[in-house]
Design a protein around this motif. Structure first.
Motif, PDB file in Angstrom:
ATOM      1  N   UNK A  38       0.855  -1.157   0.003  1.00  0.00           N
ATOM      2  CA  UNK A  38       0.119   0.143   0.006  1.00  0.00           C
ATOM      3  C   UNK A  38       0.619   1.237   0.087  1.00  0.00           C
ATOM      4  N   UNK A  39       0.250   2.456  -0.353  1.00  0.00           N
ATOM      5  CA  UNK A  39       0.854   3.614  -0.416  1.00  0.00           C
ATOM      6  C   UNK A  39      -0.275   4.750  -0.113  1.00  0.00           C
ATOM      7  N   UNK A  40       0.265   5.929   0.470  1.00  0.00           N
ATOM      8  CA  UNK A  40      -0.795   6.544   1.257  1.00  0.00           C
ATOM      9  C   UNK A  40      -0.323   8.129   1.133  1.00  0.00           C
ATOM     10  N   UNK A  41      -1.218   9.013   1.250  1.00  0.00           N
ATOM     11  CA  UNK A  41      -0.851  10.522   1.238  1.00  0.00           C
ATOM     12  C   UNK A  41      -0.348  10.845   2.836  1.00  0.00           C
ATOM     13  N   UNK A  42      -0.527   9.894   3.802  1.00  0.00           N
ATOM     14  CA  UNK A  42      -0.105  10.286   5.158  1.00  0.00           C
ATOM     15  C   UNK A  42      -1.094   9.455   5.898  1.00  0.00           C
ATOM     16  N   UNK A  43      -0.632   9.502   7.299  1.00  0.00           N
ATOM     17  CA  UNK A  43      -1.567   8.726   8.235  1.00  0.00           C
ATOM     18  C   UNK A  43      -1.494   9.306   9.632  1.00  0.00           C
ATOM     19  N   UNK A  44      -2.470   9.288  10.572  1.00  0.00           N
ATOM     20  CA  UNK A  44      -2.483   9.639  11.779  1.00  0.00           C
ATOM     21  C   UNK A  44      -2.173   8.380  12.874  1.00  0.00           C
ATOM     22  N   UNK A  45      -1.246   8.814  13.806  1.00  0.00           N
ATOM     23  CA  UNK A  45      -0.794   8.068  14.940  1.00  0.00           C
ATOM     24  C   UNK A  45      -0.421   6.688  14.130  1.00  0.00           C
ATOM     25  N   UNK A  46      -0.775   5.254  14.582  1.00  0.00           N
ATOM     26  CA  UNK A  46      -0.613   4.325  14.195  1.00  0.00           C
ATOM     27  C   UNK A  46      -1.502   3.564  13.206  1.00  0.00           C
ATOM     28  N   UNK A  47      -2.422   4.569  12.596  1.00  0.00           N
ATOM     29  CA  UNK A  47      -3.526   3.958  11.720  1.00  0.00           C
ATOM     30  C   UNK A  47      -2.959   4.151  10.322  1.00  0.00           C
ATOM     31  N   UNK A  48      -2.021   3.320   9.949  1.00  0.00           N
ATOM     32  CA  UNK A  48      -1.461   3.151   8.727  1.00  0.00           C
ATOM     33  C   UNK A  48      -2.091   2.503   7.572  1.00  0.00           C
ATOM     34  N   UNK A  49      -1.676   2.846   6.224  1.00  0.00           N
ATOM     35  CA  UNK A  49      -2.508   2.122   4.897  1.00  0.00           C
ATOM     36  C   UNK A  49      -2.387   0.522   5.013  1.00  0.00           C
ATOM     37  N   UNK A  50      -1.324  -0.024   5.615  1.00  0.00           N
ATOM     38  CA  UNK A  50      -1.367  -1.586   5.705  1.00  0.00           C
ATOM     39  C   UNK A  50      -2.629  -1.963   6.326  1.00  0.00           C
ATOM     40  N   UNK A  51      -3.441  -1.227   7.159  1.00  0.00           N
ATOM     41  CA  UNK A  51      -4.508  -1.766   7.888  1.00  0.00           C
ATOM     42  C   UNK A  51      -5.643  -2.022   6.995  1.00  0.00           C
ATOM     43  N   UNK A  52      -5.632  -1.361   5.806  1.00  0.00           N
ATOM     44  CA  UNK A  52      -6.792  -1.586   4.862  1.00  0.00           C
ATOM     45  C   UNK A  52      -6.705  -3.157   4.054  1.00  0.00           C
ATOM     46  N   UNK A  53      -5.590  -3.692   4.322  1.00  0.00           N
ATOM     47  CA  UNK A  53      -5.473  -4.791   3.556  1.00  0.00           C
ATOM     48  C   UNK A  53      -5.246  -6.183   4.538  1.00  0.00           C
ATOM     49  N   UNK A  54      -5.516  -5.830   5.747  1.00  0.00           N
ATOM     50  CA  UNK A  54      -5.091  -6.988   6.654  1.00  0.00           C
ATOM     51  C   UNK A  54      -6.055  -7.973   6.955  1.00  0.00           C
ATOM     52  N   UNK A  55      -7.218  -7.825   6.365  1.00  0.00           N
ATOM     53  CA  UNK A  55      -8.392  -8.489   6.767  1.00  0.00           C
ATOM     54  C   UNK A  55      -9.109  -8.505   8.074  1.00  0.00           C
ATOM     55  N   UNK A  56      -8.611  -7.652   8.849  1.00  0.00           N
ATOM     56  CA  UNK A  56      -9.184  -7.258  10.189  1.00  0.00           C
ATOM     57  C   UNK A  56     -10.275  -6.102   9.937  1.00  0.00           C
ATOM     58  N   UNK A  57     -11.666  -6.298  10.120  1.00  0.00           N
ATOM     59  CA  UNK A  57     -12.339  -5.096  10.148  1.00  0.00           C
ATOM     60  C   UNK A  57     -12.333  -3.937  11.236  1.00  0.00           C
ATOM     61  N   UNK A  58     -11.654  -4.273  12.134  1.00  0.00           N
ATOM     62  CA  UNK A  58     -11.622  -3.545  13.507  1.00  0.00           C
ATOM     63  C   UNK A  58     -10.145  -2.718  13.325  1.00  0.00           C
ATOM     64  N   UNK A  59      -9.265  -2.847  12.145  1.00  0.00           N
ATOM     65  CA  UNK A  59      -8.228  -2.091  12.013  1.00  0.00           C
ATOM     66  C   UNK A  59      -8.635  -1.005  10.993  1.00  0.00           C
ATOM     67  N   UNK A  60      -8.134  -0.107  10.816  1.00  0.00           N
ATOM     68  CA  UNK A  60      -8.240   0.843   9.700  1.00  0.00           C
ATOM     69  C   UNK A  60      -7.266   1.909   9.457  1.00  0.00           C
TER      70      UNK A  60
END
Length: 491
Positions: free
Chosen positions: A432-454
């Motif tokens: 993944x790539x991103x324009x940026x993220x807040x705290x530890x909510x990085x873009x890898x969270x969108x492909x980890x299969x966990x609905x509770x991460x984002x």
């Protein structure tokens, strides 16, 4: 309280399956046409599903008035520490549900469960059977002389009504687990109560006779009767009443080893139809192939030689144990049982959420499951499956049994309708790539299969973007963007 079949012996011994049939007898049986199989009826040539109908909730009006088969302590609502189930049902089509002590579902909705005592529940289940080519339901009937009796009596009436309304067949299957005084009591129950069900146009008949099932004779387990003479008496009594008797028997019924007590072969030979139990015995397609060679082929030959109809089990596999392989495990069993020449197929089971082998509509993913419950959705191996997938798979298995589609080892049923070979999350685990993220909510969270991460963009400012590299060119059927559940995202 009736025990789950999960507790039964699950040991198997590879190579010992043919011990009860000599090589000469096996060859003779496979080439003999002395006793033809029964003609197509309501169980021969058909798909039969085991139907428990044993879930109740306080407030549903059931005489048992407890969380029947939902909770270990039935006086308390189900929770992660007080449960008997290993899979979560899809509740979207039920008009009445009952709140539990589980956390909310992943989508933020309350975690509630159905009651089999509600007629709408049974009607919905039988509608699903009608829509998916399930021909006959075997209604499980445990010892009705204790505290469960009145509720089980009422369930039989509800099943009759639902079967009639949906053009399905049903029959009574007695489960003798823990039933110590079964010999006189099972006869009295049939005479005084259950035989009246045969007046229904929906009651299953085979060879012109009403079908009765008896599950549990000969199992090498303390909860099952060990008096072969008493068991044989019961089988012959039902036959004297004009019934066609189906027997749910141990896996190693011919050899009298492993899960089978020795000395019961005369009991098994007395049945009109035999259905060896398979739950807990296999968990992979390779297991199915091994059992096909070691057990099913000689089982079928033995039955053919004696004019006994053979109805082996097919099961979807337990969800939480990750047996299902998005339908490939179940389809391999269908393929093997059709090519062996089975007279019918018994699905273990329709609504068995306690063992996790249910084909009834089941939670697709974590958004439909209580948070932190430990349950898995049908997408547990990364393949998206609709909640009705195993119903549809059963429907196609039935068509193959009936010759409506060709015998094939390749599963024809897509996990999602219109999905061809099945929807796959192409983004899962990719870069993944991103324009940026807040705290530890990085873009890898969108492909980890966990609905509770984002992923969360920084500074509460727009525009923000996130990107997934699929790694190679791919044909895209749809793009799905999901918000996290409220429990993870708060307000």
């Amino acid at each position: 309280m009736a025990v789950s079949r999960r507790t039964f012996i699950t040991s198997v011994m590879s190579g010992s399956a043919i011990a009860a049939v000599s090589g000469t007898e096996l060859i003779s049986a496979m080439t003999s046409a002395a006793n033809a199989a029964s003609p197509v009826g309501d169980v021969v040539g058909k798909i039969t599903v085991g139907y428990q109908g044993w879930f109740a909730c306080p407030g549903d009006g059931a005489p048992i008035n407890t969380w029947w088969h939902w909770s270990q302590n039935g006086s308390q609502p189900p929770s992660p520490g007080n449960t008997t189930i290993v899979a979560w049902p899809d509740l979207r089509e039920f008009t009445r549900t009952y709140p539990t002590a589980y956390a909310n579902l992943g989508n933020g909705q309350p975690a509630a469960l159905f009651s089999s005592y509600d007629q709408q529940t049974v009607d919905t289940h039988f509608r699903w059977m009608r829509e998916n080519n399930c021909d006959t339901a075997a209604l499980q009937r445990f010892n009705p002389n204790g505290g469960e009796g009145a509720t089980r009596d009422a369930m039989a009436v509800k099943v009759r009504s639902a079967a009639e309304a949906n053009g399905r067949k049903f029959y009574v299957m007695y489960d003798v687990s823990g039933w110590t005084n079964f010999q006189p009591e099972i006869k009295a129950d049939w005479t005084n109560k259950m035989s009246a069900m045969t007046a229904s146009s929906a009651y299953a008949k085979q060879n012109g006779k009403p079908v009765v099932g008896i599950w549990g004779f000969g199992f090498n387990e303390a909860k099952h009767p060990s008096d072969a003479a008493a068991c044989l008496d019961v089988v012959n009594w039902f036959k004297s009443q004009g019934c066609y008797v189906m027997g749910g028997v141990p896996t190693y019924w011919r050899a009298g080893i492993n899960d089978c007590r020795p000395g019961f072969i005369d009991v098994f030979n007395a049945y009109n139809m035999l259905s060896p139990w398979m739950v807990g015995r296999i968990s992979t397609a390779a297991d199915s192939d091994r059992f096909y060679n070691d057990l099913n082929v000689p089982d079928q030959a033995y039955c053919n030689a004696r004019g006994i109809d053979y109805q082996p089990c097919v099961m979807p596999g337990e969800v939480t144990a990750r047996h299902r392989a998005h339908g490939d495990f179940m389809w391999r069993q269908f393929y093997n049982m059709v090519r062996v020449g089975a007279q019918g197929i018994y699905i273990s089971m329709f609504d068995e959420f306690n063992e996790g082998n249910q084909i009834a509509k089941t939670a697709e993913n974590q958004s439909m499951i209580p948070v932190n419950s430990g349950f898995l959705g049908l997408d547990e191996d990364g393949t998206v499956c609709s909640s009705d997938y195993y119903l549809r798979l059963t429907g196609d298995g039935g068509r193959m049994l009936k010759g409506q589609i060709a015998l094939t080892p390749v599963r024809p049923t897509p996990p999602v309708v219109g999905g061809g070979g099945g929807d796959t999350n192409l983004a899962r685990g990719k870069a993944t790539a991103e324009s940026g993220h807040n705290q530890n909510f990085g873009s890898p969270n969108i492909v980890d299969g966990d609905p509770n991460s984002y992923w969360e963009g920084p500074n509460n400012a727009f525009p923000q973007w996130v990107q997934v590299d699929l790694g190679s060119a791919a044909s895209i059927g749809r793009v799905v963007l999901k918000l996290p559940p409220q429990s993870a995202w708060q307000a």
